[in-house]
Write an enzyme that holds these catalytic residues in place. Structure first.
Site, PDB file in Angstrom:
ATOM      1  N   ASP A 169       0.844  -1.202   0.000  1.00  0.00           N
ATOM      2  CA  ASP A 169       0.000   0.000   0.000  1.00  0.00           C
ATOM      3  C   ASP A 169       0.877   1.249   0.000  1.00  0.00           C
ATOM      4  O   ASP A 169       1.617   1.493   0.955  1.00  0.00           O
ATOM      5  CB  ASP A 169      -0.888  -0.045   1.247  1.00  0.00           C
TER       6      ASP A 169
ATOM      7  N   HIS B  26     -10.352  -1.105  -6.831  1.00  0.00           N
ATOM      8  CA  HIS B  26      -9.960   0.086  -6.064  1.00  0.00           C
ATOM      9  C   HIS B  26      -8.984   0.975  -6.829  1.00  0.00           C
ATOM     10  O   HIS B  26      -9.134   2.203  -6.837  1.00  0.00           O
ATOM     11  CB  HIS B  26      -9.367  -0.351  -4.733  1.00  0.00           C
TER      12      HIS B  26
HETATM   13  C1  HEM Z   1      -9.212   0.403   4.013  1.00  0.00           C
HETATM   14  C2  HEM Z   1      -9.259   1.224   2.978  1.00  0.00           C
HETATM   15  C3  HEM Z   1      -8.254   1.231   1.864  1.00  0.00           C
HETATM   16  C4  HEM Z   1      -7.350   0.278   1.501  1.00  0.00           C
HETATM   17  C5  HEM Z   1      -7.100  -1.066   2.145  1.00  0.00           C
HETATM   18  C6  HEM Z   1      -6.645   0.771   0.351  1.00  0.00           C
HETATM   19  C7  HEM Z   1      -5.654   0.074  -0.311  1.00  0.00           C
HETATM   20  C8  HEM Z   1      -5.023   0.514  -1.464  1.00  0.00           C
HETATM   21  C9  HEM Z   1      -4.069  -0.247  -2.220  1.00  0.00           C
HETATM   22  C10 HEM Z   1      -3.603  -1.646  -1.870  1.00  0.00           C
HETATM   23  C11 HEM Z   1      -3.687   0.506  -3.266  1.00  0.00           C
HETATM   24  C12 HEM Z   1      -2.707   0.083  -4.383  1.00  0.00           C
HETATM   25  C13 HEM Z   1      -1.279   0.444  -4.088  1.00  0.00           C
HETATM   26  C14 HEM Z   1      -0.986   1.928  -4.182  1.00  0.00           C
HETATM   27  O1  HEM Z   1      -0.877   2.464  -5.298  1.00  0.00           O
HETATM   28  O2  HEM Z   1      -0.842   2.575  -3.112  1.00  0.00           O
HETATM   29  C15 HEM Z   1      -4.374   1.764  -3.180  1.00  0.00           C
HETATM   30  C16 HEM Z   1      -4.249   2.813  -4.061  1.00  0.00           C
HETATM   31  C17 HEM Z   1      -4.878   4.019  -3.929  1.00  0.00           C
HETATM   32  N1  HEM Z   1      -5.833   4.358  -3.001  1.00  0.00           N
HETATM   33 FE1  HEM Z   1      -6.498   3.196  -1.489  1.00  0.00          FE
HETATM   34  N2  HEM Z   1      -7.118   2.029   0.047  1.00  0.00           N
HETATM   35  C18 HEM Z   1      -8.107   2.346   0.952  1.00  0.00           C
HETATM   36  C19 HEM Z   1      -8.824   3.514   0.990  1.00  0.00           C
HETATM   37  C20 HEM Z   1      -8.666   4.592   0.148  1.00  0.00           C
HETATM   38  C21 HEM Z   1      -9.406   5.820   0.204  1.00  0.00           C
HETATM   39  C22 HEM Z   1     -10.508   6.137   1.210  1.00  0.00           C
HETATM   40  C23 HEM Z   1      -8.938   6.616  -0.792  1.00  0.00           C
HETATM   41  C24 HEM Z   1      -9.365   8.035  -1.185  1.00  0.00           C
HETATM   42  C25 HEM Z   1     -10.605   8.438  -1.221  1.00  0.00           C
HETATM   43  C26 HEM Z   1      -7.887   5.887  -1.471  1.00  0.00           C
HETATM   44  C27 HEM Z   1      -7.152   6.371  -2.518  1.00  0.00           C
HETATM   45  C28 HEM Z   1      -6.211   5.662  -3.211  1.00  0.00           C
HETATM   46  C29 HEM Z   1      -5.453   6.206  -4.334  1.00  0.00           C
HETATM   47  C30 HEM Z   1      -5.543   7.637  -4.886  1.00  0.00           C
HETATM   48  C31 HEM Z   1      -4.628   5.176  -4.783  1.00  0.00           C
HETATM   49  C32 HEM Z   1      -3.617   5.238  -5.959  1.00  0.00           C
HETATM   50  C33 HEM Z   1      -4.330   4.884  -7.243  1.00  0.00           C
HETATM   51  C34 HEM Z   1      -3.375   4.995  -8.422  1.00  0.00           C
HETATM   52  O3  HEM Z   1      -3.096   6.134  -8.856  1.00  0.00           O
HETATM   53  O4  HEM Z   1      -2.912   3.953  -8.892  1.00  0.00           O
HETATM   54  N3  HEM Z   1      -7.760   4.664  -0.868  1.00  0.00           N
HETATM   55  N4  HEM Z   1      -5.199   1.747  -2.071  1.00  0.00           N
END
Ligand code: HEM
Length: 441
Positions: free
Chosen positions: A257, A350
């Site tokens: 993450d 996601h």
């Molecule tokens: C328990 C809740 C969440 C989990 C487990 C989670 C997990 C992840 C994972 C595994 C990734 C892919 C790896 C990375 O690029 O960092 C990711 C990407 C991302 N997440 Fe989350 N996330 C959560 C909540 C959120 C929330 C609430 C937001 C915003 C509203 C968010 C925004 C993003 C963004 C902007 C990316 C990058 C997407 C990209 O440009 O590739 N996440 N998240």
């Protein structure tokens, strides 16, 4: 809150805890539906501790180009420029506050306070001045006024102190509420506990030693005992191993993450998360922090196959590579198709839904894992303390979260129980400046 309340003790019991429902059965329908994250003594401190490296917040060396400032939804990021053995000092003063562009330390204590009814503007200014002096001292390895001696002998461990204000305080001061300091709308599936949300003032303490955080929190809370009452507090952690090795850390769902995030180079002095317009003037050099306390329904999540989990996120669990790719660093190709013509990265995944659709949607995620109380259903209240810094939540976090709450497959495995937006104050220009001077002077 009463001015006679003291600031001891844990955050209040949570009605959300009391009302917690059992996790959803695997394959079942979500309850929310199918869809639903310094002083003079400072000099002594510096002399006393060998400083292996310095990290200077947002004014940090752009030679760190490409390193991750935080580490995404989970804080445990690139540590190439950070000594995590415990002797690191992060410069306190600067155009922006430290603790934002600073590579995410391994631990956080995030505390929200309410101003007491009888606290005047000058009382609040006095508290901010005292906090600034104490923060400069503690972050440079010195001792603060009224030091309770909790961390005597310990090094600063990259301690940062980052302070912001909530809309309630801005309005009370009659300062003119910035449009970006918006109320968080209700999102489908949220179970927000007001006692774990909002607040007049937020203090983000981060360090690579939890004892340093405990010490810093006691110092600051005691200095504010006549003006502020503790409203809620969250503690979080990342992977110390990942931080030591400069790898992306895993969250409690087991995912890497923080792969795709705003980088320190982008944050040097200007960039997508800093308020650079002179409107309002007291925020120039500041940022906005969105806090979301997200519970993970791990029994349900862990019941799913790895393949299903990978489709929910859109990345491979072991390597973090985007589906269809090989390496964690591979481009997330949203156009890629499977042999049968279906999107390789699912439409409800996601990464597809959270990917910024414009630069205006950019935010820097700086989250931490959290684990807490046993809930009435026998599960542990644990998940992600989602923290994101941005220039304007109305154009970044809010539209992204609207997409996620409507369509994200991950929503079936999470419940958001706390929420807040804070205006993070500009940094201090010199050792005679104090945090909040632009708002309270
Ligand atoms: C328990 C809740 C969440 C989990 C487990 C989670 C997990 C992840 C994972 C595994 C990734 C892919 C790896 C990375 O690029 O960092 C990711 C990407 C991302 N997440 Fe989350 N996330 C959560 C909540 C959120 C929330 C609430 C937001 C915003 C509203 C968010 C925004 C993003 C963004 C902007 C990316 C990058 C997407 C990209 O440009 O590739 N996440 N998240």
């Amino acid at each position: 809150m009463s001015s006679t309340d003291h600031n001891e003790g844990p955050a209040r019991d949570s009605p959300a805890d009391a009302q917690a429902e059992p996790e959803k059965a695997s394959g079942g329908i979500s309850r929310r539906g199918m869809f639903g994250l310094f002083t003079a003594t400072a000099a002594l401190g510096v002399a006393g501790f060998a400083v292996a490296s310095q990290v200077t917040g947002a004014t940090s060396d752009p030679s760190s180009a490409g390193s991750r400032a935080g580490s995404g939804d989970l804080g445990a990021g690139n540590t190439a420029e950070t000594d995590i053995a415990g002797s690191g000092i992060v410069e306190f003063d600067g155009l922006h506050q430290a603790g934002i562009a600073t590579p995410a330390q391994s631990n956080i204590v995030l505390t929200s306070y309410d101003a007491n009814q009888n606290a005047s503007r000058s009382d609040l200014a006095a508290t901010m001045k005292a906090w600034t002096v104490a923060a400069r001292a503690m972050t440079s390895g010195g001792s603060a006024k009224g030091d309770p001696g909790i961390s005597t002998g310990s090094r600063p461990a990259n301690l940062t102190v980052t302070i912001g204000v909530g809309a309630s305080l801005v309005q009370r001061l009659g300062a003119g509420r910035p449009a970006a300091l918006a109320d968080m709308p209700a999102f489908a599936g949220d179970q927000i506990d007001p006692a774990r949300s909002d607040g007049d003032i937020v203090v983000q303490l981060c360090a690579d030693d939890p004892l340093i955080l405990a010490h810093a929190e006691r110092v600051l809370t005691r200095l504010a005992s006549d003006t502020l009452t503790l409203r809620w507090q969250e503690q979080g952690f990342g992977s110390t191993g990942a931080r030591r090795d400069g790898r992306t850390g895993r969250n409690l769902m087991g995912q890497l993450d923080g792969t795709n995030n705003v980088t320190t180079s982008q944050l040097a002095t200007s960039g997508p998360i800093w308020v650079d317009e002179a409107e309002p003037a007291w925020m120039t050099g500041g940022s906005y922090l969105v806090v979301r306390r997200i519970r993970m329904l791990l029994n349900t999540w862990e019941h799913e196959s790895t393949t299903r989990q990978e489709h929910v996120i859109g990345r491979t669990k072991a390597t973090g590579a985007p589906l269809g790719g090989k390496l964690e660093s591979d481009f997330v190709d949203l156009e890629a198709r499977n042999p049968d013509g279906s999107p390789t990265i699912p439409v409800d995944s996601h990464v597809r839904l959270s990917k910024p659709q414009s630069t205006g949607e950019s935010m820097m995620r700086r989250g931490y894992s959290h684990r807490g109380a046993v809930l009435p259903d026998g599960t542990v209240d644990q998940g992600l303390l989602f923290l994101a810094y941005q220039k304007d939540p109305t154009t970044s976090f809010i539209p992204v979260q609207q997409r996620l709450s409507a369509h994200d497959a991950l929503s079936a495995f999470t419940v958001t129980t706390g929420s807040a937006v804070f205006a993070i104050l500009p940094g201090t220009s010199s050792h005679s400046d104090w945090l909040g001077s632009t708002l309270l002077a």
